[in-house]
Motif scaffolding. Structure first.
Motif, PDB file in Angstrom:
ATOM      1  N   PRO A 245       3.689   9.026  -6.725  1.00 37.33           N
ATOM      2  CA  PRO A 245       3.966   8.867  -5.292  1.00 37.33           C
ATOM      3  C   PRO A 245       4.254  10.190  -4.605  1.00 37.33           C
ATOM      4  O   PRO A 245       4.750  11.136  -5.222  1.00 37.33           O
ATOM      5  N   CYS A 246       3.970  10.222  -3.304  1.00 35.89           N
ATOM      6  CA  CYS A 246       4.149  11.440  -2.522  1.00 35.89           C
ATOM      7  C   CYS A 246       5.557  11.591  -1.995  1.00 35.89           C
ATOM      8  O   CYS A 246       6.110  12.693  -2.025  1.00 35.89           O
ATOM      9  N   ASP A 247       6.144  10.497  -1.501  1.00 36.95           N
ATOM     10  CA  ASP A 247       7.393  10.627  -0.745  1.00 36.95           C
ATOM     11  C   ASP A 247       8.237   9.368  -0.863  1.00 36.95           C
ATOM     12  O   ASP A 247       7.932   8.470  -1.673  1.00 36.95           O
ATOM     13  N   ALA A 248       9.278   9.265  -0.046  1.00 38.34           N
ATOM     14  CA  ALA A 248      10.187   8.123  -0.095  1.00 38.34           C
ATOM     15  C   ALA A 248       9.487   6.828   0.264  1.00 38.34           C
ATOM     16  O   ALA A 248       9.734   5.780  -0.351  1.00 38.34           O
ATOM     17  N   LEU A 249       8.606   6.869   1.253  1.00 37.56           N
ATOM     18  CA  LEU A 249       7.897   5.652   1.658  1.00 37.56           C
ATOM     19  C   LEU A 249       7.007   5.146   0.529  1.00 37.56           C
ATOM     20  O   LEU A 249       6.961   3.941   0.250  1.00 37.56           O
TER      21      LEU A 249
ATOM     22  N   VAL B 226      -9.979  25.706  10.900  1.00 40.23           N
ATOM     23  CA  VAL B 226     -10.476  25.097   9.667  1.00 40.23           C
ATOM     24  C   VAL B 226     -10.047  23.626   9.678  1.00 40.23           C
ATOM     25  O   VAL B 226      -8.855  23.324   9.712  1.00 40.23           O
ATOM     26  N   ASP B 227     -11.019  22.730   9.656  1.00 38.60           N
ATOM     27  CA  ASP B 227     -10.764  21.294   9.805  1.00 38.60           C
ATOM     28  C   ASP B 227     -10.661  20.666   8.417  1.00 38.60           C
ATOM     29  O   ASP B 227     -11.639  20.642   7.665  1.00 38.60           O
ATOM     30  N   VAL B 228      -9.479  20.164   8.088  1.00 39.18           N
ATOM     31  CA  VAL B 228      -9.192  19.706   6.726  1.00 39.18           C
ATOM     32  C   VAL B 228      -8.895  18.205   6.705  1.00 39.18           C
ATOM     33  O   VAL B 228      -8.042  17.725   7.452  1.00 39.18           O
ATOM     34  N   SER B 229      -9.575  17.497   5.831  1.00 36.30           N
ATOM     35  CA  SER B 229      -9.294  16.093   5.564  1.00 36.30           C
ATOM     36  C   SER B 229      -8.403  15.987   4.330  1.00 36.30           C
ATOM     37  O   SER B 229      -8.535  16.778   3.397  1.00 36.30           O
ATOM     38  N   VAL B 230      -7.487  15.012   4.337  1.00 36.15           N
ATOM     39  CA  VAL B 230      -6.600  14.806   3.196  1.00 36.15           C
ATOM     40  C   VAL B 230      -6.744  13.362   2.703  1.00 36.15           C
ATOM     41  O   VAL B 230      -6.539  12.409   3.462  1.00 36.15           O
ATOM     42  N   LEU B 231      -7.104  13.226   1.434  1.00 36.26           N
ATOM     43  CA  LEU B 231      -7.222  11.929   0.775  1.00 36.26           C
ATOM     44  C   LEU B 231      -6.103  11.807  -0.253  1.00 36.26           C
ATOM     45  O   LEU B 231      -6.097  12.532  -1.246  1.00 36.26           O
ATOM     46  N   HIS B 232      -5.161  10.913  -0.003  1.00 36.93           N
ATOM     47  CA  HIS B 232      -4.019  10.728  -0.910  1.00 36.93           C
ATOM     48  C   HIS B 232      -4.375   9.713  -1.986  1.00 36.93           C
ATOM     49  O   HIS B 232      -4.829   8.604  -1.696  1.00 36.93           O
ATOM     50  N   VAL B 233      -4.153  10.103  -3.251  1.00 41.74           N
ATOM     51  CA  VAL B 233      -4.477   9.259  -4.405  1.00 41.74           C
ATOM     52  C   VAL B 233      -3.188   8.983  -5.173  1.00 41.74           C
ATOM     53  O   VAL B 233      -2.871   9.680  -6.143  1.00 41.74           O
ATOM     54  N   PRO B 234      -2.414   7.970  -4.775  1.00 42.86           N
ATOM     55  CA  PRO B 234      -1.155   7.705  -5.470  1.00 42.86           C
ATOM     56  C   PRO B 234      -1.343   7.040  -6.828  1.00 42.86           C
ATOM     57  O   PRO B 234      -0.486   7.173  -7.699  1.00 42.86           O
ATOM     58  N   THR B 235      -2.442   6.319  -7.000  1.00 42.46           N
ATOM     59  CA  THR B 235      -2.722   5.678  -8.293  1.00 42.46           C
ATOM     60  C   THR B 235      -3.733   6.531  -9.049  1.00 42.46           C
ATOM     61  O   THR B 235      -4.908   6.601  -8.679  1.00 42.46           O
ATOM     62  N   ILE B 236      -3.265   7.174 -10.107  1.00 40.03           N
ATOM     63  CA  ILE B 236      -4.122   8.037 -10.918  1.00 40.03           C
ATOM     64  C   ILE B 236      -5.004   7.202 -11.859  1.00 40.03           C
ATOM     65  O   ILE B 236      -6.137   7.559 -12.154  1.00 40.03           O
ATOM     66  N   LYS B 237      -4.464   6.099 -12.327  1.00 38.11           N
ATOM     67  CA  LYS B 237      -5.219   5.201 -13.197  1.00 38.11           C
ATOM     68  C   LYS B 237      -4.769   3.773 -12.915  1.00 38.11           C
ATOM     69  O   LYS B 237      -3.570   3.504 -12.989  1.00 38.11           O
ATOM     70  N   PRO B 238      -5.685   2.882 -12.544  1.00 38.16           N
ATOM     71  CA  PRO B 238      -7.123   3.107 -12.346  1.00 38.16           C
ATOM     72  C   PRO B 238      -7.410   3.838 -11.045  1.00 38.16           C
ATOM     73  O   PRO B 238      -6.720   3.630 -10.047  1.00 38.16           O
ATOM     74  N   LEU B 239      -8.415   4.677 -11.056  1.00 42.27           N
ATOM     75  CA  LEU B 239      -8.801   5.435  -9.872  1.00 42.27           C
ATOM     76  C   LEU B 239      -9.557   4.557  -8.884  1.00 42.27           C
ATOM     77  O   LEU B 239     -10.305   3.657  -9.282  1.00 42.27           O
ATOM     78  N   ASP B 240      -9.380   4.850  -7.612  1.00 43.58           N
ATOM     79  CA  ASP B 240     -10.156   4.209  -6.565  1.00 43.58           C
ATOM     80  C   ASP B 240     -11.480   4.959  -6.456  1.00 43.58           C
ATOM     81  O   ASP B 240     -11.687   5.776  -5.558  1.00 43.58           O
ATOM     82  N   GLU B 241     -12.381   4.685  -7.375  1.00 40.49           N
ATOM     83  CA  GLU B 241     -13.620   5.448  -7.455  1.00 40.49           C
ATOM     84  C   GLU B 241     -14.501   5.255  -6.223  1.00 40.49           C
ATOM     85  O   GLU B 241     -15.181   6.185  -5.794  1.00 40.49           O
ATOM     86  N   ALA B 242     -14.486   4.070  -5.636  1.00 39.18           N
ATOM     87  CA  ALA B 242     -15.329   3.813  -4.469  1.00 39.18           C
ATOM     88  C   ALA B 242     -14.955   4.739  -3.314  1.00 39.18           C
ATOM     89  O   ALA B 242     -15.828   5.347  -2.672  1.00 39.18           O
ATOM     90  N   THR B 243     -13.666   4.869  -3.046  1.00 41.75           N
ATOM     91  CA  THR B 243     -13.228   5.753  -1.962  1.00 41.75           C
ATOM     92  C   THR B 243     -13.488   7.212  -2.297  1.00 41.75           C
ATOM     93  O   THR B 243     -13.926   7.996  -1.443  1.00 41.75           O
TER      94      THR B 243
END
Length: 333
Positions: free
Chosen positions: A159-163, A237-254
């Motif tokens: 997880p990234c943070d408190a939420l 510089v335009d940056v997109s951020v994709l948060h991946v809280p679940t390492i396994k199983p991966l959300d491969e589609a996204t």
């Protein structure tokens, strides 16, 4: 020898339980302990166990609220995991807490054989993940994701943070099977509420879009990625951020949908060793699907890390916000 010896500034090490929040950053206190206690008030099957670290994993809040369901196993991580497996066999939902270095390295075989092989419903929640303590190799868990990813049937969450933590706790409790979750404790940064974010087990979420760079991140590195994206925006510089809280199983589609968009540099950022973590999992996903973006990795080196103050170490090993910004600018040059 010179009779006058110049005094050098004394390097102070970070406290073992220091918050990773920056100065002035919004925080929430003990999100794991509070979320687990709230959930336990609705579910009598939940029990809490620790290996002499209730205060330092925020499980002490659960212990105060439900002393009859709290079990102190002492400094015996193998016993902790074996007992958690026993509770699960009796139909309970055990949450076992300790430090990540101890829970994974000292108790790995018990997690592998007692819990995972029988697919027992144990939730392992481990504090001080990656480089979130300055105490050096004995306490720094830079390889925990690789170890737990390698166990068949183990769900792995960073997880990234408190939420993220607050929302993950009831979902992993409802999920039937073993879970390893990295745990942020104490005063935990609050970041994701600004992005209309909701944790969903097994799902990755795009937090912001961008045409130049895609940062695929997990854990505290999502916080760093968002800070870096804001900084880079000032340099157009335009940056997109994709948060991946679940390492396994991966959300491969996204991951594949975002990774195959042309023209973007793809950077995977993680608070983990360069070996066996999210970056290698993402790279494998891309390779198997024939997706080949420009790919870079921000992670901790494959070495035993120094002890010291966390801000110094994060700069030294390339996972501070400034270091992330500098790396991306170099790769785009």
């Amino acid at each position: 020898m010179n009779a006058v010896t110049e005094k050098k500034p004394r390097l102070t090490t970070s406290a073992m339980i220091a918050s990773i929040a920056g100065e002035g950053q919004r925080v929430k206190a003990a999100p794991f302990g509070k979320a687990l206690s709230e959930l336990a008030g609705k579910s009598s099957e939940i029990v809490g166990l620790t290996a002499d670290l209730a205060k330092y994993t925020d499980l002490h809040l659960f212990a105060q609220a439900f002393p009859e369901r709290y079990f102190q196993m002492g400094m015996a991580e193998q016993l902790l995991m074996a007992a958690a497996g026993g509770f699960a066999k009796e139909g309970l939902v055990p949450f076992a807490t300790t430090y990540a270095a101890f829970g994974t390295r000292r108790a790995y075989d018990f997690i592998h054989q007692v819990i995972a092989e029988e697919n027992l419903n144990v939730k392992i929640c481990c504090a001080l993940p990656g480089l979130t303590t300055g105490y050096g190799p004995s306490h720094v868990a830079t390889e925990d994701l690789a170890m737990m990813r390698g166990i068949p049937g183990m769900t792995v969450i960073d997880p990234c943070d408190a939420l993220d933590i607050e929302q993950a706790v009831p979902q992993i409790a409802a999920f039937n099977g073993p879970v390893y979750m990295r745990l942020l404790r104490g005063n935990v940064p609050l970041v994701l509420d600004e992005y209309d974010y909701k944790f969903e087990l097994g799902k990755a979420k795009v937090l912001r879009g961008g045409r130049d760079v895609l940062i695929i991140s997990t854990g505290i590195m999502t916080m760093r990625a968002l800070e870096a994206a804001a900084s880079l925006q000032a340099d157009s510089v335009d940056v997109s951020v994709l948060h991946v809280p679940t390492i396994k199983p991966l959300d491969e589609a996204t991951l594949l949908a975002e990774g195959q968009r042309t023209g973007r540099l793809v950077v995977v950022a993680e608070n983990h060793s360069t070996v066996g973590g999210l970056a290698e999992a993402v790279a494998g996903t891309f390779l198997r699907a024939g997706v080949a973006p420009r790919f870079r990795q921000i992670s901790l080196p494959d070495k035993f890390l120094d002890a010291g103050a966390l801000p110094t170490l994060h700069d030294r090993y390339g996972i501070s916000t400034n270091a992330v910004v500098a790396s991306i600018k170099e790769w785009l040059a």
